[in-house]
Design a protein around this motif. Sequence first.
Motif, mmCIF file in Angstrom:
data_model
loop_
_atom_site.group_PDB
_atom_site.id
_atom_site.type_symbol
_atom_site.label_atom_id
_atom_site.label_comp_id
_atom_site.label_asym_id
_atom_site.label_seq_id
_atom_site.Cartn_x
_atom_site.Cartn_y
_atom_site.Cartn_z
ATOM 1 N N ARG A 18 24.920 39.456 9.957
ATOM 2 C CA ARG A 18 26.030 40.025 9.126
ATOM 3 C C ARG A 18 24.986 40.447 7.962
ATOM 4 O O ARG A 18 25.572 41.497 7.157
ATOM 5 C CB ARG A 18 26.769 38.995 8.767
ATOM 6 C CG ARG A 18 27.781 38.562 9.979
ATOM 7 C CD ARG A 18 28.638 37.335 9.496
ATOM 8 N NE ARG A 18 29.528 37.143 10.867
ATOM 9 C CZ ARG A 18 30.494 37.690 11.263
ATOM 10 N NH1 ARG A 18 31.131 38.855 10.601
ATOM 11 N NH2 ARG A 18 30.923 37.239 12.389
ATOM 12 N N ALA A 37 30.298 37.023 0.254
ATOM 13 C CA ALA A 37 30.675 38.201 1.473
ATOM 14 C C ALA A 37 30.939 37.352 2.768
ATOM 15 O O ALA A 37 32.111 37.411 3.674
ATOM 16 C CB ALA A 37 29.976 39.117 1.761
ATOM 17 N N ASN A 39 30.756 33.834 2.823
ATOM 18 C CA ASN A 39 31.324 32.409 2.677
ATOM 19 C C ASN A 39 30.265 31.341 2.982
ATOM 20 O O ASN A 39 30.856 30.493 3.996
ATOM 21 C CB ASN A 39 32.551 32.470 3.155
ATOM 22 C CG ASN A 39 33.390 31.168 2.616
ATOM 23 O OD1 ASN A 39 33.214 30.857 1.722
ATOM 24 N ND2 ASN A 39 34.478 30.773 3.488
ATOM 25 N N THR A 91 32.311 47.791 13.402
ATOM 26 C CA THR A 91 32.835 47.756 12.177
ATOM 27 C C THR A 91 33.669 46.385 12.106
ATOM 28 O O THR A 91 33.754 45.626 10.904
ATOM 29 C CB THR A 91 33.545 48.765 11.539
ATOM 30 O OG1 THR A 91 34.562 49.002 12.651
ATOM 31 C CG2 THR A 91 32.776 50.009 11.488
ATOM 32 N N SER A 92 34.374 45.891 12.968
ATOM 33 C CA SER A 92 35.273 44.887 12.999
ATOM 34 C C SER A 92 34.395 43.523 12.836
ATOM 35 O O SER A 92 34.905 42.739 12.101
ATOM 36 C CB SER A 92 36.164 44.554 14.275
ATOM 37 O OG SER A 92 35.382 44.547 15.406
ATOM 38 N N ALA A 95 34.309 43.339 9.137
ATOM 39 C CA ALA A 95 35.317 43.653 8.237
ATOM 40 C C ALA A 95 35.908 42.613 7.225
ATOM 41 O O ALA A 95 36.261 43.020 6.164
ATOM 42 C CB ALA A 95 36.487 44.080 9.310
ATOM 43 N N THR A 96 36.012 41.520 7.888
ATOM 44 C CA THR A 96 36.553 40.549 6.875
ATOM 45 C C THR A 96 35.296 39.987 5.567
ATOM 46 O O THR A 96 35.748 39.974 4.426
ATOM 47 C CB THR A 96 36.425 39.171 7.621
ATOM 48 O OG1 THR A 96 37.565 39.271 8.330
ATOM 49 C CG2 THR A 96 36.911 37.752 6.550
ATOM 50 N N ASN A 97 33.989 40.216 6.096
ATOM 51 C CA ASN A 97 32.990 40.133 5.088
ATOM 52 C C ASN A 97 32.947 41.159 4.086
ATOM 53 O O ASN A 97 32.918 41.120 2.770
ATOM 54 C CB ASN A 97 31.638 40.186 5.707
ATOM 55 C CG ASN A 97 31.339 38.944 6.798
ATOM 56 O OD1 ASN A 97 31.228 39.740 7.995
ATOM 57 N ND2 ASN A 97 31.682 38.007 6.431
ATOM 58 N N LYS A 99 35.751 42.757 3.053
ATOM 59 C CA LYS A 99 36.798 42.438 2.287
ATOM 60 C C LYS A 99 36.463 41.465 1.369
ATOM 61 O O LYS A 99 36.990 41.515 0.036
ATOM 62 C CB LYS A 99 38.109 41.912 3.247
ATOM 63 C CG LYS A 99 39.218 41.802 2.741
ATOM 64 C CD LYS A 99 40.439 41.315 3.563
ATOM 65 C CE LYS A 99 41.860 40.736 2.923
ATOM 66 N NZ LYS A 99 42.719 40.236 3.572
ATOM 67 N N ASN A 100 35.848 40.368 1.677
ATOM 68 C CA ASN A 100 35.462 39.441 0.715
ATOM 69 C C ASN A 100 34.356 39.996 -0.368
ATOM 70 O O ASN A 100 34.666 39.963 -1.608
ATOM 71 C CB ASN A 100 34.642 38.223 1.329
ATOM 72 C CG ASN A 100 35.359 37.490 2.283
ATOM 73 O OD1 ASN A 100 36.666 37.426 2.010
ATOM 74 N ND2 ASN A 100 34.908 36.568 2.953
ATOM 75 N N ASN A 102 34.464 43.466 -1.411
ATOM 76 C CA ASN A 102 35.324 44.216 -1.987
ATOM 77 C C ASN A 102 36.324 43.409 -3.031
ATOM 78 O O ASN A 102 36.556 43.988 -4.231
ATOM 79 C CB ASN A 102 35.928 45.389 -1.338
ATOM 80 C CG ASN A 102 34.863 46.258 -0.334
ATOM 81 O OD1 ASN A 102 33.972 46.574 -1.151
ATOM 82 N ND2 ASN A 102 35.390 46.599 0.674
#
Length: 116
Positions: A18, A37, A39, A91-92, A95-97, A99-100, A102
Amino acid sequence: MTDPVNFYKCLADDTRLRCLLLITKEQELCVCELTTAINESQPKISRHLAQLKKCGLLTDRRQGQWIYYRLNPELTDWARDVISSTLDSNTSFIATNLKNLNAMGDRPQRVETCCG
């Protein structure tokens, strides 16, 4: 020259992968951005970044008290291709990383807020 066995061993950890993909996507990130990103704690992220650097995948630069990481410019073409292909095709996975990351604001604000 990048040793393929060590290259793949280095990528065989979720956190390291990641970090590497996020850094590749963003071109350069500091530890505080990665901790947000992904967490995870700063010591854990720093430990994984040190391993990625030891494997020759990342380089760093210091700006004040902060260290920024980027893909090693001397990385072999095949290794860059694997990393780019992994990022483009999954990309998925981050994706959450992203989002965090951004959610911290745009790059200059992140640098000013967490690293300035």
